[in-house]
Design a protein around this motif. Structure first.
Motif, PDB file in Angstrom:
ATOM      1  N   ALA A 108       0.807  -1.219   0.000  1.00 39.14           N
ATOM      2  CA  ALA A 108       0.000   0.000   0.000  1.00 39.14           C
ATOM      3  C   ALA A 108       0.844   1.275   0.000  1.00 39.14           C
ATOM      4  O   ALA A 108       0.346   2.350  -0.348  1.00 39.14           O
ATOM      5  CB  ALA A 108      -0.919   0.008   1.224  1.00 39.14           C
ATOM      6  N   PRO A 110       3.276   2.920  -1.751  1.00 46.29           N
ATOM      7  CA  PRO A 110       3.579   3.923  -2.785  1.00 46.29           C
ATOM      8  C   PRO A 110       2.384   4.734  -3.283  1.00 46.29           C
ATOM      9  O   PRO A 110       2.573   5.689  -4.041  1.00 46.29           O
ATOM     10  CB  PRO A 110       4.135   3.076  -3.942  1.00 46.29           C
ATOM     11  N   PHE A 111       1.172   4.372  -2.897  1.00 45.89           N
ATOM     12  CA  PHE A 111      -0.010   4.969  -3.499  1.00 45.89           C
ATOM     13  C   PHE A 111      -0.622   6.060  -2.627  1.00 45.89           C
ATOM     14  O   PHE A 111      -0.478   6.063  -1.417  1.00 45.89           O
ATOM     15  CB  PHE A 111      -1.058   3.874  -3.769  1.00 45.89           C
ATOM     16  N   GLY A 112      -1.336   6.981  -3.276  1.00 43.63           N
ATOM     17  CA  GLY A 112      -2.082   7.993  -2.543  1.00 43.63           C
ATOM     18  C   GLY A 112      -1.227   9.004  -1.814  1.00 43.63           C
ATOM     19  O   GLY A 112      -1.553   9.397  -0.696  1.00 43.63           O
ATOM     20  N   LYS A 130      -6.036   8.077   1.417  1.00 46.72           N
ATOM     21  CA  LYS A 130      -4.920   7.267   1.907  1.00 46.72           C
ATOM     22  C   LYS A 130      -4.749   7.443   3.415  1.00 46.72           C
ATOM     23  O   LYS A 130      -4.468   6.475   4.136  1.00 46.72           O
ATOM     24  CB  LYS A 130      -3.627   7.667   1.179  1.00 46.72           C
ATOM     25  N   ASP A 170     -11.391   5.624  -5.458  1.00 42.06           N
ATOM     26  CA  ASP A 170     -10.001   5.627  -5.000  1.00 42.06           C
ATOM     27  C   ASP A 170      -9.909   4.988  -3.615  1.00 42.06           C
ATOM     28  O   ASP A 170      -8.984   4.213  -3.327  1.00 42.06           O
ATOM     29  CB  ASP A 170      -9.477   7.065  -4.956  1.00 42.06           C
ATOM     30  N   LEU A 174      -7.597   1.775  -2.763  1.00 39.18           N
ATOM     31  CA  LEU A 174      -6.548   1.838  -1.739  1.00 39.18           C
ATOM     32  C   LEU A 174      -6.811   0.824  -0.631  1.00 39.18           C
ATOM     33  O   LEU A 174      -5.905   0.102  -0.203  1.00 39.18           O
ATOM     34  CB  LEU A 174      -6.480   3.249  -1.147  1.00 39.18           C
ATOM     35  N   LYS A 177      -5.645  -2.830  -0.723  1.00 39.23           N
ATOM     36  CA  LYS A 177      -4.217  -3.145  -0.608  1.00 39.23           C
ATOM     37  C   LYS A 177      -3.797  -3.478   0.828  1.00 39.23           C
ATOM     38  O   LYS A 177      -2.653  -3.849   1.062  1.00 39.23           O
ATOM     39  CB  LYS A 177      -3.379  -1.979  -1.150  1.00 39.23           C
TER      40      LYS A 177
END
Length: 200
Positions: A108, A110-112, A130, A170, A174, A177
């Motif tokens: 999780a 690297p995202f947001g 996030k 989104d 997210l 993950k």
């Protein structure tokens, strides 16, 4: 501006005792220690600008980011950040404030994340979606959607209108993950809300 001990020693190499000169600069307020081996030349720089310099890789998240985005009413005085692969909670008390770093799942991480800048200092901040997913990761697991609602809107005091205005696609992406009970319930809750109001 951030200065490391190595940078300062190089800049002060014409002094007979550069280390002693660094000590005098600290006493004179020309530089302020942040953590061991790291100094800041601007005492007034906002503390959140220094979070990823103190411990990384990391980005500002959890309660700090939720407050920043207006999702919770409280002002947060600790700079809370997400890390991955550290397997430990790290705390730092500095002249610029208190910092807390906690892991989230590597998948999780690297995202947001948005890149922000203030006074020439770039810093990394979780999106509201996030930050919420990160916060749910460190809270006790809920048993059902009713318990999750209570956690979100009573315990966290999440603003319901702000929650409804999040990017729910989104949020679902997210949350998938993290693979925890809280995130599975969050996905279920959001999908239920979208069924009742397709415009969400």
């Amino acid at each position: 501006m951030i200065k490391t001990t190595a940078m300062l020693l190089d800049e002060l190499s014409n002094y007979s005792n550069p280390a002693a000169k660094i000590g005098r600069m600290v006493k004179a307020g020309q530089i302020t220690p942040v953590i061991r081996g790291v100094y800041e030349t601007d005492r007034k720089v906002p503390g959140y600008c220094l979070a990823r310099v103190i411990y990384g890789p990391s980005y500002l998240s959890y309660e700090f980011a939720l407050s920043w985005h207006g999702l919770i009413p409280e002002k947060v005085y600790t700079y809370t950040s997400a890390t991955c692969g550290k397997r430990r909670v790290k705390r730092y008390e500095t002249a610029f404030g208190a910092y807390l770093f906690r892991d989230i799942p590597e998948k999780a991480f690297p995202f947001g994340i948005d890149i922000k800048e203030e006074r020439g200092y770039p810093f990394l901040l979780a999106t509201p979606e996030k930050a919420l997913c990160d916060q749910l990761y460190i809270l006790s697991p809920c048993g059902n959607r009713q318990e999750l609602r209570a956690m979100l809107f009573e315990d966290l005091r999440l603003d319901e209108e702000s929650f409804e205005s999040l990017d729910h696609d989104d949020l679902i992406g997210l949350a998938s993950k993290y693979r925890t009970a809280n995130h599975r319930l969050l996905i279920s809750l959001v999908k239920e809300m979208k069924r009742h109001d397709p415009h969400l």
